[in-house]
Scaffold this motif. Sequence first.
Motif, PDB file in Angstrom:
ATOM      1  N   ASP A   1      -6.430  47.777  -5.606  1.00 36.75           N
ATOM      2  CA  ASP A   1      -5.431  48.804  -5.868  1.00 36.75           C
ATOM      3  C   ASP A   1      -5.989  49.973  -6.688  1.00 36.75           C
ATOM      4  O   ASP A   1      -5.664  51.138  -6.434  1.00 36.75           O
TER       5      ASP A   1
ATOM      6  N   TYR B   1      -2.029  42.946   2.962  1.00 38.76           N
ATOM      7  CA  TYR B   1      -2.961  41.822   2.885  1.00 38.76           C
ATOM      8  C   TYR B   1      -2.370  40.542   2.279  1.00 38.76           C
ATOM      9  O   TYR B   1      -3.035  39.507   2.259  1.00 38.76           O
ATOM     10  N   GLY B   2      -1.146  40.624   1.762  1.00 43.59           N
ATOM     11  CA  GLY B   2      -0.571  39.463   1.100  1.00 43.59           C
ATOM     12  C   GLY B   2      -0.891  39.418  -0.370  1.00 43.59           C
ATOM     13  O   GLY B   2      -0.222  38.748  -1.152  1.00 43.59           O
ATOM     14  N   THR B   3      -1.909  40.148  -0.780  1.00 40.76           N
ATOM     15  CA  THR B   3      -2.343  40.279  -2.172  1.00 40.76           C
ATOM     16  C   THR B   3      -3.147  41.576  -2.265  1.00 40.76           C
ATOM     17  O   THR B   3      -3.750  42.000  -1.269  1.00 40.76           O
ATOM     18  N   PRO B   4      -3.186  42.237  -3.422  1.00 38.54           N
ATOM     19  CA  PRO B   4      -3.937  43.497  -3.528  1.00 38.54           C
ATOM     20  C   PRO B   4      -5.442  43.344  -3.328  1.00 38.54           C
ATOM     21  O   PRO B   4      -6.149  44.339  -3.121  1.00 38.54           O
TER      22      PRO B   4
ATOM     23  N   ARG C   1      -6.279  37.481   5.383  1.00 38.58           N
ATOM     24  CA  ARG C   1      -5.303  36.472   4.976  1.00 38.58           C
ATOM     25  C   ARG C   1      -5.777  35.054   5.292  1.00 38.58           C
ATOM     26  O   ARG C   1      -5.560  34.127   4.505  1.00 38.58           O
TER      27      ARG C   1
ATOM     28  N   THR D   1      -0.340  44.831  -1.136  1.00 36.65           N
ATOM     29  CA  THR D   1       0.249  43.496  -1.081  1.00 36.65           C
ATOM     30  C   THR D   1       0.995  43.296   0.237  1.00 36.65           C
ATOM     31  O   THR D   1       0.925  42.213   0.851  1.00 36.65           O
TER      32      THR D   1
ATOM     33  N   THR E   1      -0.167  49.255  -5.311  1.00 36.88           N
ATOM     34  CA  THR E   1      -0.159  47.783  -5.374  1.00 36.88           C
ATOM     35  C   THR E   1       0.780  47.193  -4.332  1.00 36.88           C
ATOM     36  O   THR E   1       0.437  46.222  -3.640  1.00 36.88           O
ATOM     37  N   GLN E   2       1.954  47.785  -4.198  1.00 37.01           N
ATOM     38  CA  GLN E   2       2.922  47.290  -3.221  1.00 37.01           C
ATOM     39  C   GLN E   2       2.413  47.445  -1.790  1.00 37.01           C
ATOM     40  O   GLN E   2       2.626  46.565  -0.946  1.00 37.01           O
TER      41      GLN E   2
END
Length: 425
Positions: free
Chosen positions: A326, A319-322, A33, A316, A312-313
Motif C-alpha cells: 500500500d 489481493y485479499g490482503t495489501p 491468493r 485488499t 489499502t482498501q
Amino acid sequence: MKVRNVFLSFLRLATGEVFGRIATLALFVYVSRDFGVRILGIVALAQTVASYVMELSDQGLRLIGARLLARNAALASHVVPFVLKRRAVLTAGAVALGALYAVIGPVPPEARACVLAFDVAVVPYAFALDWVAWGLGHFGVLSLWRAGVSIVYVGLAIAATQLTLRPIASISGANILSALLGAGFLWTIWKLRWSRTQNQLPHPQLAAAADELRPKRVFALGLSNLLNLVFMNADILLLGAITTTQEVGRYSAACKPLYVIFTGFWLLTDALYPHLARLEAGAHAHRTLLLALGGLAVAASVAALVLGLLATQILTLIYGTPLGADSLFRILLIALPLDFCFSLLWTVLVSRGYDRAVLYSLAVAATLNIVLNLVFMPRFQANAAAWATVASYALLFSMVLVFVLRKKVLATAEKDDTLAVPAWA
C-alpha cells in the motif's frame, strides 16, 4: 480530425482492452491468493524480460508501419512484407539474447525456466499483424485480438493450474499457446481481407515509404521505444537481480492496478495516433493540445489523490490482503498525472515524426532511473524503485513539455529530424 471518430476508435479499443486487462489482473489475483507473492514475482519478472525481447524484435517498425498505413492504406502490400522480413531477423537475435539472459543472467534460480518460456513466446508475437489493423483503422479487429489473446491465456493458465497444481509451467505454456492462436487469427484476416487490395502506386509514394523505413530512422524510433521500456520497468529487472522474488512480487502488486489505470489512457492515445498522423498542423491544433494537457493534468491529479486515500482498501479488495504494497502504491500514484501528460505528448511527437526528441528525453530519464535504483535499491529495495520512478517521470515530462512549447509542434508542419539516405535495406 473529428472528435467523434476518435471517440468511436477509443470505444472499440477499450471494449477489448478492458476485458483483456481484467482477465490478466484476474490471473495475478488468482496467483497471489492461492500461491503467494513469490510466484507472483516470478511471473512478473518473466513478463518484464519478455517485454524487452518484444521491443528488441520490433525496433519501431510497428509504429512506422502503422503510420504509413494510416496515411495510405494502399501501401499495405508493399509495407507488410518488408516489415515482416526485418522483424524476422530482429526476432532471431532478440530471442537468443533473451534465452541467454534467462540461463546465465542475474535471475533468481527459481525464475529461470519461466523467463525462458516467456522469451520463446515472443516469436509468434513478432509475426502478429496487430499493427496493420491499427494503421488501417480496424479497431474492432484489434480489440477482438487483444481481448481474445488475454482471455485465452488466462483461461488456459488457470485451468491447467487447477489440474496440475503447477502454476509456473501452466502459465508459461498458456502464454505460448495464446500467442500462437492470436497471430494465426490476424494472419487469417490478412489473407481473407486486407491483402486483397492490390493497387499500383506511383514511384514517389513508394520512395517516400522507403524513406520512412530506412534503418537509421527505424533505429532512432526503436531505441526511443526501448528506452521507454527501460524507463517503465527496469526497476523490476533490477529488483530481480539485487533483491528477491518476494520483493519483486510486492512491487508488482503495487504496479498492476496502476497499469490497468494507465491502460485506459494509453487506449486513447492509441486511438489518437492514426488521426494525429493525418492531422493538418495549425495554431488551433497547438492551442487545443495545450488546453487538453492542462485539463488532463488536473483530472489525473484529482484521481491520484482519491486513489491514494483508498490505497489499502483497493489492494485488499484485489489481493485479499495489501501484501505490504500500500505504501508503494501511494508513492507510485504521484507519477499518475506525469505519465498521462507525457503519454499524450509522446503520441503527438511520434505521430509527427519528432523521433529524436523523444529518444534524447527518454535516454536522460532512463539513465536517471537506473542510477537512482542502483544507488538506493540495495538499502531501500522496492521503496527505492518507487521513488526513482517518480523522480525520473518528473524529469521526462519536463523535458518533453519544454520541447513541445519551444517548437510549437502542432502549429507547424511535420518535421523530419533524422538524417539518413533513403533505402529499403
